[in-house]
Every structure is written in structure tokens, then in C-alpha cells.
Design an enzyme around this catalytic site. Structure first.
Site, PDB file in Angstrom:
ATOM      1  N   GLY A   1      -3.222  -5.386  17.698  1.00 32.85           N
ATOM      2  CA  GLY A   1      -1.811  -5.309  17.360  1.00 32.85           C
ATOM      3  C   GLY A   1      -1.506  -4.389  16.204  1.00 32.85           C
TER       4      GLY A   1
ATOM      5  N   ARG B   1      -0.362  -1.411  13.935  1.00 28.59           N
ATOM      6  CA  ARG B   1       0.720  -0.433  14.048  1.00 28.59           C
ATOM      7  C   ARG B   1       0.218   0.879  13.446  1.00 28.59           C
ATOM      8  NH1 ARG B   1       5.657   0.995  11.280  1.00 28.59           N
ATOM      9  NH2 ARG B   1       7.344   1.352  12.765  1.00 28.59           N
TER      10      ARG B   1
ATOM     11  N   SER C   1       0.849  -1.192   0.000  1.00 29.87           N
ATOM     12  CA  SER C   1       0.000   0.000   0.000  1.00 29.87           C
ATOM     13  C   SER C   1       0.880   1.235   0.000  1.00 29.87           C
ATOM     14  CB  SER C   1      -0.907   0.007   1.235  1.00 29.87           C
ATOM     15  OG  SER C   1      -1.739   1.139   1.241  1.00 29.87           O
TER      16      SER C   1
ATOM     17  N   HIS D   1      -2.259   7.029  -5.025  1.00 35.45           N
ATOM     18  CA  HIS D   1      -2.439   5.951  -4.056  1.00 35.45           C
ATOM     19  C   HIS D   1      -2.547   4.648  -4.822  1.00 35.45           C
ATOM     20  CE1 HIS D   1      -5.590   3.142  -2.469  1.00 35.45           C
ATOM     21  NE2 HIS D   1      -4.763   3.117  -1.449  1.00 35.45           N
TER      22      HIS D   1
ATOM     23  N   TYR E   1      -2.441  -3.294  -3.450  1.00 36.08           N
ATOM     24  CA  TYR E   1      -2.769  -4.606  -4.003  1.00 36.08           C
ATOM     25  C   TYR E   1      -2.596  -5.639  -2.894  1.00 36.08           C
ATOM     26  CZ  TYR E   1      -3.035  -2.232  -8.385  1.00 36.08           C
ATOM     27  OH  TYR E   1      -3.430  -1.350  -9.375  1.00 36.08           O
ATOM     28  N   ARG E   2      -3.612  -6.495  -2.713  1.00 36.67           N
ATOM     29  CA  ARG E   2      -3.655  -7.329  -1.517  1.00 36.67           C
ATOM     30  C   ARG E   2      -4.277  -8.701  -1.806  1.00 36.67           C
ATOM     31  NH1 ARG E   2      -7.079  -3.223  -1.823  1.00 36.67           N
ATOM     32  NH2 ARG E   2      -9.307  -3.681  -1.744  1.00 36.67           N
TER      33      ARG E   2
END
Length: 408
Positions: free
Chosen positions: A365, A367, A198, A212, A215-216
Site C-alpha cells: 500500500g 504511496r 519527513s 533533510h 523524526y519518527r
């Protein structure tokens, strides 16, 4: 969509090198010695695209062929890792042992994309240095955050990779169910693995647009052992001022990448992008669009992966020529003021509507530094600001309220 998820604690700064010989440093990735490499990358990335597998094969034959052609092993894996900004998140031995697993393919692709984009940005900046932050997530996985801040050309440029796993929180499960996912949990728990690259690039010059891309790949295991998976992503452009030639170039490059895999992809995902990046309370889009898609799972994994890879390879050629064209353009204090106001709209969308930001903030968790990397260093809100009719500022607003078809 912003970074999928991130880790609780920060890792070390790393110097690029072979994955098995990385040592911690305080400052990393100076680009001055790699200028020619970065510029040659623009040509290579512009030409790169992975085409779909031959249509005459059955699904089984295509899957076998993809495993042979995509599965990295031995020296090839080592060679690819040497070009990354940091070592893979997943243990190297696990990657070697699973060369045909989609999670292996996707992790290598997103790390490769991160490195390509960072080097292209550093070259365009004229010798910039990225801070490389490799981190671990206590609940499982980790990531690599690469950030360039207050450089010659870019006010803030971040390219993040995350590879995380664990259990989905209830809020995220409910969000997925609203998108039509029928998920079977066990004792309210749902194991997942998510990974992606990202990036948001905020230039200093108001005549260079913000970009922007994301890709996931997502995989979950239900209570009965059934696994669901899907891909998502997209690339979109947010200019401060309208330059039609730039917008056409951007959309044409993305369309060319999509068309390699079928004529329906670009028009479908272009409309999806226009609809998704809508600031509803303003009645305007965040930018001039691009492509956006989610929950892609209706074709064999390797075919969708090939499409996603082509889109990722299109990031550098769709954007860097625009940066080079405008990075030395003169601009006035009034131009800069308008850029700050448009950035305010960018912040509004990311914090109010973006699904990725919501997913990250809801995940244990998380970040926060990586999730909110997409926000600009500076932005502005003025009470009742309205551009003069017929002005350049009003021109871009008209486009944001009524999206156009930029290419056929």
C-alpha cells in the site's frame, strides 16, 4: 530517513482551518497573507525547546507528570489542530479519548512540525503556495503531503507526515532483525504502528544547501502481546559549496537542542550521522552531516519524546537563516552545473542505501509519490567528471571524504 510509508490512493486538497470544518479545494495555503506570521515563527521556533523532566522524580512520577503536561484535551486539542496544514490522520475522538498515549503526542508533534516548517519556507519564498494532499492508506492510516514545486526560492520542497498501521511485510521484519530486533511473529505476521514527519528541501540557488530531516515513532505488538517501541530521526545538511559559517551555525543549533537533554547526545548522534550518510561506492558522505539516531528505547518514553521534540523545533532556526542569507546570491551556469552533479549523488544515496526508502517501497500500500518526494526535480551525471584541484568544487569534496568536527 525518507518517509516511513505512504498510501495507495491520493486524497483531497484541503484548506487549513478548524479540524471539524475543513472543505476540499483545488489550490491551498497561499502564504502571502501570512508573511509576518511566518517570519515571527522563525524567532519563536529558534527559542522553542522542551526540556527534560526534573531528575529528582521516579520513572512513575515522571510518567504521570508527562501525561498531565503533554496530554491534549478539549479546547487545547482543537486549538492545536487549527494550526495544522490538514486535520489529524487519526480520528479526533480517538485523540480525545487517549490524551496520555504516546501515539497521540507524536502525531500532534509531527503535524505541528510540518506546519511550522511549511510556513517558514513559504515566508522565506516570499508568498509561495504549498499543495496540501491528505491521503488514506487502504491497509490502515494515511498522511498529509505538503509540496512546493518550482517557486521563487525552492525547486522542490516537500514536508510529509504519515501515520500508518497494519502488518509488517517479511522484508521489513528481516531488516529490523538485522538491526538486532528480536521480534516474535504469529503466523508470520507482526502488527505495527509507525508515524513520522519527513522533509527534503531542494533550493534553486546553488549557494543554499539542501536540508533533510525526519523524526519518527515506531510501535509493534509481538505474538505474546508484548509491545516494543522506539524513536528515530535526525537533521542533516547537504551544501553544493562549502560555507563554513553556515555549517557551524547549523551544527551549533542542533547541538544546543541536544545539550538540553545531556552532553552525550550531540557527539554520539553527529558521528552516527556521518557514518550513516555514506555513499559507500563513492567513498564520500552525502553532505556535511548533522545528527542521526535510531532505535532509541533505553529511557522512559516521555524523556525521549522531549528530546525528539527539541530536535524537531530546531529545524527552522538551523536552516531558515541560511536560506535568507543566500537566496539572492548571484550564481553562474558553472555553479548550477555543479549543483546538478551533487544532486546526482543525493539520488544515489536515497535509492541505494536509505533504510526509509527501502522500508516504504517494501510496505504494502505504499504511496510512491510520497516516498520519492525526496528526489530533486533535476539532477545530472557526467561521465568521469572531476573538479579541478584547488577549486571550490574540490573543497567541498574534501570535506565529504573526511568529515570535520564543526563545533565543540
Amino acid at each position: 530517513m525518507s518517509m516511513l510509508v505512504s498510501a495507495l490512493r491520493s486524497g483531497r486538497l484541503l484548506l487549513r482551518g478548524p479540524c471539524r470544518h475543513v472543505r476540499p479545494l483545488r489550490a491551498v495555503h497561499g502564504a502571502a497573507s501570512r508573511g509576518s506570521q511566518g517570519r515571527s515563527l522563525l524567532v519563536a521556533a529558534g527559542a522553542a525547546a522542551v526540556v527534560g523532566l526534573a531528575a529528582g522524580y521516579s520513572h512513575v512520577q515522571r510518567a504521570e507528570m508527562a501525561q498531565r503536561s503533554l496530554g491534549p484535551a478539549g479546547e487545547e486539542l482543537e486549538r492545536r489542530c487549527q494550526s495544522f496544514m490538514a486535520p489529524p490522520v487519526t480520528n479526533m475522538q480517538e485523540l480525545r479519548d487517549n490524551p496520555g498515549d504516546m501515539k497521540t503526542h507524536m502525531e500532534l508533534l509531527i503535524l505541528e512540525t510540518q506546519a511550522e516548517v511549511c510556513r517558514a519556507l513559504a515566508a522565506a519564498d516570499g508568498g509561495a503556495t504549498f499543495t496540501v494532499d491528505k491521503w488514506n492508506r487502504a491497509e490502515g492510516g494515511g498522511g498529509v503531503s505538503c509540496v512546493l514545486q518550482d517557486s521563487n526560492v525552492f525547486e522542490k520542497a516537500g514536508v510529509n507526515v504519515s501515520v500508518v498501521h497494519g502488518y509488517l511485510p517479511q522484508e521489513s521484519i528481516l531488516q529490523m532483525k538485522t538491526r538486532g530486533k528480536n521480534l516474535k511473529t504469529k503466523d508470520g505476521k507482526l502488527p505495527f504502528c509507525a508515524m513520522g514527519v519527513s522533509s527534503v528541501i531542494h533550493p534553486k540557488n546553488p549557494h543554499i544547501p539542501t536540508i533533510h530531516f525526519n523524526y519518527r515513532y515506531f510501535e509493534i505488538e509481538e505474538a505474546d502481546g508484548n509491545k516494543q517501541w522506539w524513536f528515530g530521526g535526525g537533521t542533516d545538511l547537504t551544501p553544493t559549496y562549502l560555507n563554513e559559517h553556515d555549517v557551524v551555525h547549523f551544527h551549533q543549533t542542533l547541538k544546543d537542542a541536544c545539550d538540553k537533554h545531556g552532553p552525550r547526545y550531540y557527539p554520539q548522534f553527529k558521528k552516527w550521522c556521518d557514518d550513516y550518510f555514506l555513499i559507500k561506492h563513492r567513498g564520500e558522505r552525502r553532505g556535511v552531516g548533522g545528527i542521526f539516531f535510531d532505535d532509541l528505547d533505553s529511557q522512559p518514553k516521555e524523556e525521549i519524546f522531549n528530546f525528539v521534540e527539541s530536535c524537531a523545533k530546531a529545524v527552522v532556526p538551523c536552516y531558515i537563516p541560511i536560506v535568507e542569507k543566500h537566496k539572492n546570491d548571484p550564481y553562474s551556469p558553472e555553479d548550477k552545473l555543479w549543483q546538478q552533479l551533487r544532486r546526482g549523488r543525493y539520488v544515489e544515496f536515497n535509492l541505494v542505501y536509505d533504510r526509509g526508502t527501502k522500508f516504504g517501497l517494501a510496505t504494502p500500500g505504499s504511496r510512491i509519490e510520497s516516498i520519492l518526494m525526496s528526489l530533486p526535480l533535476t539532477a545530472r551525471w557526467e561521465y568521469m567528471h572531476s573538479p579541478s584541484p584547488g577549486s571550490k568544487e574540490a573543497e567541498i569534496l574534501n570535506v565529504l571524504r573526511e568529515p570535520r568536527d564543526w563545533v565543540q
